[in-house]
Design a protein around this motif. Structure first.
Motif, PDB file in Angstrom:
ATOM      1  N   GLY A 144     -10.157   4.171  -9.814  1.00  0.00           N
ATOM      2  CA  GLY A 144      -9.906   5.162  -9.054  1.00  0.00           C
ATOM      3  C   GLY A 144      -8.147   5.104  -8.649  1.00  0.00           C
ATOM      4  O   GLY A 144      -7.384   4.681  -9.174  1.00  0.00           O
ATOM      5  N   SER A 145      -8.073   5.423  -7.443  1.00  0.00           N
ATOM      6  CA  SER A 145      -6.489   5.864  -7.029  1.00  0.00           C
ATOM      7  C   SER A 145      -6.172   4.541  -5.805  1.00  0.00           C
ATOM      8  O   SER A 145      -5.767   4.829  -4.864  1.00  0.00           O
ATOM      9  CB  SER A 145      -6.380   7.207  -6.103  1.00  0.00           C
ATOM     10  OG  SER A 145      -7.240   7.423  -5.263  1.00  0.00           O
TER      11      SER A 145
ATOM     12  N   GLN B 131      -0.546   1.245  -7.211  1.00  0.00           N
ATOM     13  CA  GLN B 131       0.470   2.656  -7.416  1.00  0.00           C
ATOM     14  C   GLN B 131       1.985   2.221  -7.975  1.00  0.00           C
ATOM     15  O   GLN B 131       2.452   2.951  -8.769  1.00  0.00           O
ATOM     16  CB  GLN B 131       0.463   3.335  -6.193  1.00  0.00           C
ATOM     17  CG  GLN B 131      -0.842   4.017  -5.958  1.00  0.00           C
ATOM     18  CD  GLN B 131      -1.478   4.699  -7.159  1.00  0.00           C
ATOM     19  OE1 GLN B 131      -0.797   5.625  -7.571  1.00  0.00           O
ATOM     20  NE2 GLN B 131      -2.782   4.400  -7.320  1.00  0.00           N
ATOM     21  N   TYR B 132       2.320   0.821  -7.196  1.00  0.00           N
ATOM     22  CA  TYR B 132       3.750   0.759  -7.746  1.00  0.00           C
ATOM     23  C   TYR B 132       3.981  -0.798  -7.657  1.00  0.00           C
ATOM     24  O   TYR B 132       3.118  -1.323  -7.001  1.00  0.00           O
ATOM     25  CB  TYR B 132       4.834   1.415  -6.992  1.00  0.00           C
ATOM     26  CG  TYR B 132       4.662   1.285  -5.443  1.00  0.00           C
ATOM     27  CD1 TYR B 132       4.485   2.198  -4.620  1.00  0.00           C
ATOM     28  CD2 TYR B 132       5.043  -0.122  -4.867  1.00  0.00           C
ATOM     29  CE1 TYR B 132       4.443   2.092  -3.249  1.00  0.00           C
ATOM     30  CE2 TYR B 132       5.125  -0.304  -3.382  1.00  0.00           C
ATOM     31  CZ  TYR B 132       4.792   0.865  -2.826  1.00  0.00           C
ATOM     32  OH  TYR B 132       4.472   0.797  -1.272  1.00  0.00           O
TER      33      TYR B 132
ATOM     34  N   ASN C  18      -2.922   7.358 -11.357  1.00  0.00           N
ATOM     35  CA  ASN C  18      -1.249   7.433 -10.950  1.00  0.00           C
ATOM     36  C   ASN C  18      -1.329   8.466 -10.009  1.00  0.00           C
ATOM     37  O   ASN C  18      -1.222   9.683 -10.177  1.00  0.00           O
ATOM     38  CB  ASN C  18      -0.540   7.423 -11.945  1.00  0.00           C
ATOM     39  CG  ASN C  18       1.169   7.406 -11.600  1.00  0.00           C
ATOM     40  OD1 ASN C  18       1.216   7.485 -10.276  1.00  0.00           O
ATOM     41  ND2 ASN C  18       1.827   6.937 -12.283  1.00  0.00           N
ATOM     42  N   MET C  19      -1.353   8.247  -8.552  1.00  0.00           N
ATOM     43  CA  MET C  19      -1.124   9.582  -7.653  1.00  0.00           C
ATOM     44  C   MET C  19       0.145  10.205  -7.414  1.00  0.00           C
ATOM     45  O   MET C  19       0.429  11.233  -7.139  1.00  0.00           O
ATOM     46  CB  MET C  19      -1.422   9.115  -6.125  1.00  0.00           C
ATOM     47  CG  MET C  19      -2.800   8.148  -6.006  1.00  0.00           C
ATOM     48  SD  MET C  19      -3.000   7.599  -4.387  1.00  0.00           S
ATOM     49  CE  MET C  19      -3.029   9.074  -3.264  1.00  0.00           C
ATOM     50  N   GLU C  20       1.038   9.603  -8.137  1.00  0.00           N
ATOM     51  CA  GLU C  20       2.613  10.216  -8.124  1.00  0.00           C
ATOM     52  C   GLU C  20       2.449  11.467  -9.177  1.00  0.00           C
ATOM     53  O   GLU C  20       2.969  12.397  -8.484  1.00  0.00           O
ATOM     54  CB  GLU C  20       3.602   9.504  -8.435  1.00  0.00           C
ATOM     55  CG  GLU C  20       4.935   9.860  -8.403  1.00  0.00           C
ATOM     56  CD  GLU C  20       5.883   8.945  -8.826  1.00  0.00           C
ATOM     57  OE1 GLU C  20       7.347   9.002  -8.333  1.00  0.00           O
ATOM     58  OE2 GLU C  20       5.935   7.667  -9.104  1.00  0.00           O
TER      59      GLU C  20
ATOM     60  N   GLU D 237       0.823  -1.201  -0.128  1.00  0.00           N
ATOM     61  CA  GLU D 237      -0.033  -0.118   0.146  1.00  0.00           C
ATOM     62  C   GLU D 237       0.737   1.276   0.095  1.00  0.00           C
ATOM     63  O   GLU D 237       1.702   1.404   0.779  1.00  0.00           O
ATOM     64  CB  GLU D 237      -0.853   0.108   1.047  1.00  0.00           C
ATOM     65  CG  GLU D 237      -1.651   1.143   1.184  1.00  0.00           C
ATOM     66  CD  GLU D 237      -2.384   1.135   2.876  1.00  0.00           C
ATOM     67  OE1 GLU D 237      -2.957   2.251   3.369  1.00  0.00           O
ATOM     68  OE2 GLU D 237      -2.209   0.323   3.689  1.00  0.00           O
ATOM     69  N   THR D 238       0.639   2.080  -0.826  1.00  0.00           N
ATOM     70  CA  THR D 238       1.423   3.499  -0.692  1.00  0.00           C
ATOM     71  C   THR D 238       1.140   4.165   0.306  1.00  0.00           C
ATOM     72  O   THR D 238       0.043   4.121   0.745  1.00  0.00           O
ATOM     73  CB  THR D 238       0.906   4.161  -2.121  1.00  0.00           C
ATOM     74  OG1 THR D 238      -0.390   4.539  -2.172  1.00  0.00           O
ATOM     75  CG2 THR D 238       1.432   3.785  -3.392  1.00  0.00           C
ATOM     76  N   THR D 239       2.237   4.954   1.116  1.00  0.00           N
ATOM     77  CA  THR D 239       2.043   5.774   2.125  1.00  0.00           C
ATOM     78  C   THR D 239       1.078   6.972   1.928  1.00  0.00           C
ATOM     79  O   THR D 239       0.563   7.304   2.557  1.00  0.00           O
ATOM     80  CB  THR D 239       3.417   5.964   2.670  1.00  0.00           C
ATOM     81  OG1 THR D 239       4.200   6.678   1.745  1.00  0.00           O
ATOM     82  CG2 THR D 239       4.195   4.689   3.063  1.00  0.00           C
ATOM     83  N   THR D 240       1.132   7.604   0.619  1.00  0.00           N
ATOM     84  CA  THR D 240       0.305   8.684   0.394  1.00  0.00           C
ATOM     85  C   THR D 240      -0.974   7.964  -0.375  1.00  0.00           C
ATOM     86  O   THR D 240      -0.851   7.537  -1.614  1.00  0.00           O
ATOM     87  CB  THR D 240       0.945   9.548  -0.761  1.00  0.00           C
ATOM     88  OG1 THR D 240       2.375   9.999   0.035  1.00  0.00           O
ATOM     89  CG2 THR D 240       0.273  10.609  -0.926  1.00  0.00           C
ATOM     90  N   ASN D 241      -1.882   8.026   0.256  1.00  0.00           N
ATOM     91  CA  ASN D 241      -3.168   7.590  -0.188  1.00  0.00           C
ATOM     92  C   ASN D 241      -4.512   8.278   0.436  1.00  0.00           C
ATOM     93  O   ASN D 241      -4.193   9.279   1.359  1.00  0.00           O
ATOM     94  CB  ASN D 241      -3.267   6.023  -0.043  1.00  0.00           C
ATOM     95  CG  ASN D 241      -3.134   5.711   1.400  1.00  0.00           C
ATOM     96  OD1 ASN D 241      -4.123   5.974   2.063  1.00  0.00           O
ATOM     97  ND2 ASN D 241      -2.173   4.757   1.733  1.00  0.00           N
ATOM     98  N   ASP D 242      -5.637   7.839   0.022  1.00  0.00           N
ATOM     99  CA  ASP D 242      -6.789   8.468   0.531  1.00  0.00           C
ATOM    100  C   ASP D 242      -7.646   7.495   1.409  1.00  0.00           C
ATOM    101  O   ASP D 242      -9.054   7.572   1.375  1.00  0.00           O
ATOM    102  CB  ASP D 242      -7.859   8.841  -0.468  1.00  0.00           C
ATOM    103  CG  ASP D 242      -8.142   7.971  -1.780  1.00  0.00           C
ATOM    104  OD1 ASP D 242      -7.771   6.895  -1.557  1.00  0.00           O
ATOM    105  OD2 ASP D 242      -8.779   8.202  -2.639  1.00  0.00           O
TER     106      ASP D 242
END
Length: 243
Positions: free
Chosen positions: A232-233, A238-239, A210-212, A140-145
């Motif tokens: 969605g995101s 994401q990676y 792609n949130m980046e 899981e990406t650390t930056t997420n919603d």
């Protein structure tokens, strides 16, 4: 004897009303009006309801079929009785998610969520491996919603091509859609006035954010003339490997 006739209902569904959507995490809802119950006025909230359906067998005995586990959220005192609204265990995942899960299989991810929330995720590791991406390592990406644990369960369900629901025992389970007929409901067992929709939901494209770099990637069949499923995101997409 303590339920007002016609007031009892359970509502639940595995996807939206108009199209099949992957990753749904609907909360099951029970509604009923209770009569002559020896429960104090402020003693209803948080109580557990375990409804069962009595099915009479050919020998005259009854089999009690469980219909789920529900927790009372509201109880309103009326002239007709105490009007209760209760939710299944999916609602217990609506708590702040304070953990980032990385380098796990989907099964391990579900078990980690269970440990953090106190809920039981009932699918076996073998069942997870049968799902799409079921044995793939995910992070899981650390930056997420992601705000709640239910958000995270939804993203996980989407990643493995499933929806999640609370089963008859109150456990959380992941299920995938298929086209194998498993039962037939004949005329005698349909509600009077029930309606059935015969339509097809056909997707030929996928989009994911792609949130980046705040862009959207699009993937489609060669003949792209159907609906687009918006993923969605999803923090698990994401990676990692492109697949």
């Amino acid at each position: 004897d303590n339920i007002l006739s016609g007031s009892f209902s359970i509502t639940n569904q595995c996807t939206g009303n108009e199209e099949i959507v992957i990753g749904q995490v609907y909360i099951g809802e029970l509604n009923a009006t209770f009569l002559n119950m020896s429960i104090s006025r402020y003693g209803w909230k948080g109580l557990e309801i375990k409804p069962v359906f009595g099915m009479r067998l050919s020998d005259g005995t009854y089999e009690e079929v469980p219909l789920g586990v529900f927790t009372v959220e509201t109880a309103e005192w009326t002239e007709s009785g105490v009007v209760v609204k209760a939710y299944d265990h999916m609602a217990l995942l609506d708590k702040n998610c304070n953990k980032v899960i990385t380098e796990v299989t989907p099964y391990q991810c579900a078990q980690a969520i269970g440990e953090a929330t106190g809920l039981i995720f009932a699918n076996t590791e073998k069942e997870f491996e049968s799902f799409a991406n079921g044995s793939t390592m995910i992070s899981e990406t650390t930056t997420n919603d992601v705000e709640t644990w239910r958000d995270l369960v939804s993203w996980l369900a989407q990643t493995i091509g499933c929806f999640a629901t609370a089963d008859r025992k109150g456990n959380i389970v992941f299920k995938s859609f298929n086209q194998t007929v498993v039962d037939t409901i004949d005329d005698a067992h349909r509600f009077t006035g029930a309606s059935f929709s015969d339509y097809v939901t056909r997707y030929t494209g996928l989009s994911v954010v792609n949130m980046e770099d705040s862009t959207t990637s699009y993937y489609a069949e060669d003949e792209d003339d159907g609906l687009t499923m918006n993923l969605g995101s999803n923090p698990f997409l994401q990676y990692g490997i492109a697949a």
